[in-house]
Write a protein that holds these residues in place. Structure first.
Motif, PDB file in Angstrom:
ATOM      1  N   ARG A 136      33.724  38.817  30.757  1.00  0.00           N
ATOM      2  CA  ARG A 136      35.308  39.357  30.950  1.00  0.00           C
ATOM      3  C   ARG A 136      35.542  38.628  32.278  1.00  0.00           C
ATOM      4  NH1 ARG A 136      39.014  42.692  28.748  1.00  0.00           N
ATOM      5  NH2 ARG A 136      37.521  43.867  27.304  1.00  0.00           N
ATOM      6  N   LEU A 137      36.716  37.634  32.083  1.00  0.00           N
ATOM      7  CA  LEU A 137      36.898  37.158  33.450  1.00  0.00           C
ATOM      8  C   LEU A 137      37.636  37.899  34.802  1.00  0.00           C
ATOM      9  CD1 LEU A 137      38.418  33.756  32.039  1.00  0.00           C
ATOM     10  CD2 LEU A 137      36.157  34.201  32.855  1.00  0.00           C
ATOM     11  N   LYS A 138      37.202  37.656  35.868  1.00  0.00           N
ATOM     12  CA  LYS A 138      37.867  38.462  36.778  1.00  0.00           C
ATOM     13  C   LYS A 138      37.844  37.720  38.080  1.00  0.00           C
ATOM     14  CE  LYS A 138      37.019  42.813  39.796  1.00  0.00           C
ATOM     15  NZ  LYS A 138      36.105  43.834  40.003  1.00  0.00           N
ATOM     16  N   LYS A 139      39.145  37.733  38.838  1.00  0.00           N
ATOM     17  CA  LYS A 139      39.374  36.989  40.110  1.00  0.00           C
ATOM     18  C   LYS A 139      38.281  37.553  41.361  1.00  0.00           C
ATOM     19  CE  LYS A 139      43.958  35.550  39.355  1.00  0.00           C
ATOM     20  NZ  LYS A 139      45.324  35.522  39.871  1.00  0.00           N
ATOM     21  N   GLN A 140      37.804  36.638  42.089  1.00  0.00           N
ATOM     22  CA  GLN A 140      36.927  36.885  42.938  1.00  0.00           C
ATOM     23  C   GLN A 140      36.921  35.548  44.087  1.00  0.00           C
ATOM     24  OE1 GLN A 140      32.777  36.947  41.784  1.00  0.00           O
ATOM     25  NE2 GLN A 140      33.172  35.466  40.157  1.00  0.00           N
ATOM     26  N   ASP A 141      36.446  35.896  45.161  1.00  0.00           N
ATOM     27  CA  ASP A 141      36.169  35.054  46.258  1.00  0.00           C
ATOM     28  C   ASP A 141      35.005  34.118  46.027  1.00  0.00           C
ATOM     29  OD1 ASP A 141      38.513  36.253  47.404  1.00  0.00           O
ATOM     30  OD2 ASP A 141      37.417  37.231  49.266  1.00  0.00           O
TER      31      ASP A 141
END
Length: 389
Positions: free
Chosen positions: A44-49
């Motif tokens: 599952r894709l998740k935004k991150q730095d």
């Protein structure tokens, strides 16, 4: 009439048969097999730095490399234990000693000439005083001429003394130069002379290089330039060294050893052959002199480098193996696989940062599928992979 009736009867039969086939189509006795859903692994894709890592390579070069020459002629009578290829030395260490006897004799001769000149100057000063007294006894009230007071002779004696002192200083300097000292902390790259050899100021003694740090010239791909903060020209002096891009170096010769450095400057022009920009990274203490047990780098050694680029805030990154033809991926949605085109903003050999085409929460398929139609039924198997690791 008979033929017409027969034709009409045949047409009626055919029409009846066709009607019955359409009304009651034949049923196949064989059942079509059910298509099994494709088993896929998803994340599952998740935004991150994301910390951009830029790969490069280069060879180790010394900060300063020079050939040392003697400044006086003479025979080598002694060399230091550090004056061997690979040995380390400190600034000021005597590396080579020349025969001093001829220059010691010159120093003594110069000292004698200085003493003689001092005596002549003292005698001339006494004559000047006597000339002033004689001029006064004769009752002269005006200023005596320079020749009467022997001023030219006094200046000549003083000039001779200065000349002899200069010769003495030069002789002492030559004597001092019979001990050839290291100009900096360094290491011997190549020894060119040995004990007993007669050398002059045109004889190369050794090739040496500084050991405080080494430099590595690294090419940067054009696509990576927007993702690294490079020091540029005169502005470099105003940049805190801690803020300069960090570089980690690796070598196939030492698989368990890494070296840390920083990009200290950017070259002023693109390389004409490769059309790439080169940066120069500095590695402090490359020989493990300050840290016991460190493994030494070698001049000319090939190393690979990973440069810390900019930190991308709240972006979606995916593994490269999930990308097909560098243009699309598959996502799992409501029991089927969907083909989605993507745009990549940055990529290395492991992951890609996606500019468009995917959203946070999408279930990205990371199982290698090959050519599969969009809409193919699928089922999810448990994934042990975590994005970004």
């Amino acid at each position: 009439m008979k033929k017409s009736l027969i034709a009409a009867a045949m047409f009626g039969v055919f029409f009846l048969i066709a009607f019955l086939i359409v009304k009651f189509p034949p049923k196949s006795q064989q059942k079509l097999p059910d298509v099994k859903p494709v088993a896929v692994e998803v994340i599952r894709l998740k935004k991150q730095d994301i910390q951009v890592k830029i790969d490069s390579f280069g060879t180790v070069k010394p900060r300063t490399q020079t050939t040392i020459y003697p400044q006086v002629s003479g025979q080598i009578v002694n060399i230091s234990g550090a004056f061997r290829p690979g040995r380390f030395f400190k600034k000021g260490d005597v590396l080579v000693s020349l025969d001093r006897r001829d220059l010691e004799a010159e120093v003594n001769i110069a000292k004698a000439d200085v003493l003689s000149a001092k005596q002549q100057l003292a005698e001339e000063e006494a004559r000047v005083k006597q000339a002033k007294l004689d001029w006064s006894r004769l009752g002269n009230t005006e200023q005596a001429p320079d020749l009467v007071l022997r001023k030219p002779q006094l200046e000549a004696a003083l000039a001779k003394l200065l000349s002899q002192e200069a010769r003495l200083n030069k002789a002492q300097l030559g004597l001092e130069r019979t001990s050839i000292k290291a100009p900096f902390d360094g290491r011997v790259l190549k020894q060119l002379v040995d004990v007993g050899q007669l050398v002059s100021n045109s004889t190369a003694l050794a090739e040496i290089y500084a050991t405080d740090y080494v430099e590595v010239r690294l090419p940067i791909k054009n696509k990576d330039l927007p993702f690294i903060a490079l020091p540029d020209g005169g502005r470099m002096a105003k940049v805190d060294k801690v803020k300069l891009p960090k570089v980690t170096f690796y070598s196939d010769l030492n698989l368990h050893q890494t070296w840390q450095g920083r990009v200290i400057r950017t070259e002023s022009a693109f390389d004409e052959l490769s059309q790439q920009l080169f940066v120069v990274a500095q590695i402090d203490d490359p020989y493990g002199l300050q840290h016991a047990g460190g493994i030494s780098l070698k001049i000319g050694q090939y190393v690979t480098a990973v440069i810390d680029g900019r930190r991308l805030r709240q972006v979606i990154s995916i593994p490269n193996r999930a990308i097909y033809q560098n243009s699309y991926v598959y996502v799992f949605n409501d029991g089927v696989l969907l083909k989605k085109p993507i745009t990549i903003t940055w990529q290395n050999d492991k992951v890609s940062v996606i500019e468009s085409g995917l959203s946070e929460g999408d279930k990205l398929v990371i199982t290698t599928l090959g050519q599969i139609l969009s809409g193919t039924k699928a089922k999810v198997i448990e994934s042990k992979e975590r994005l970004g690791q």
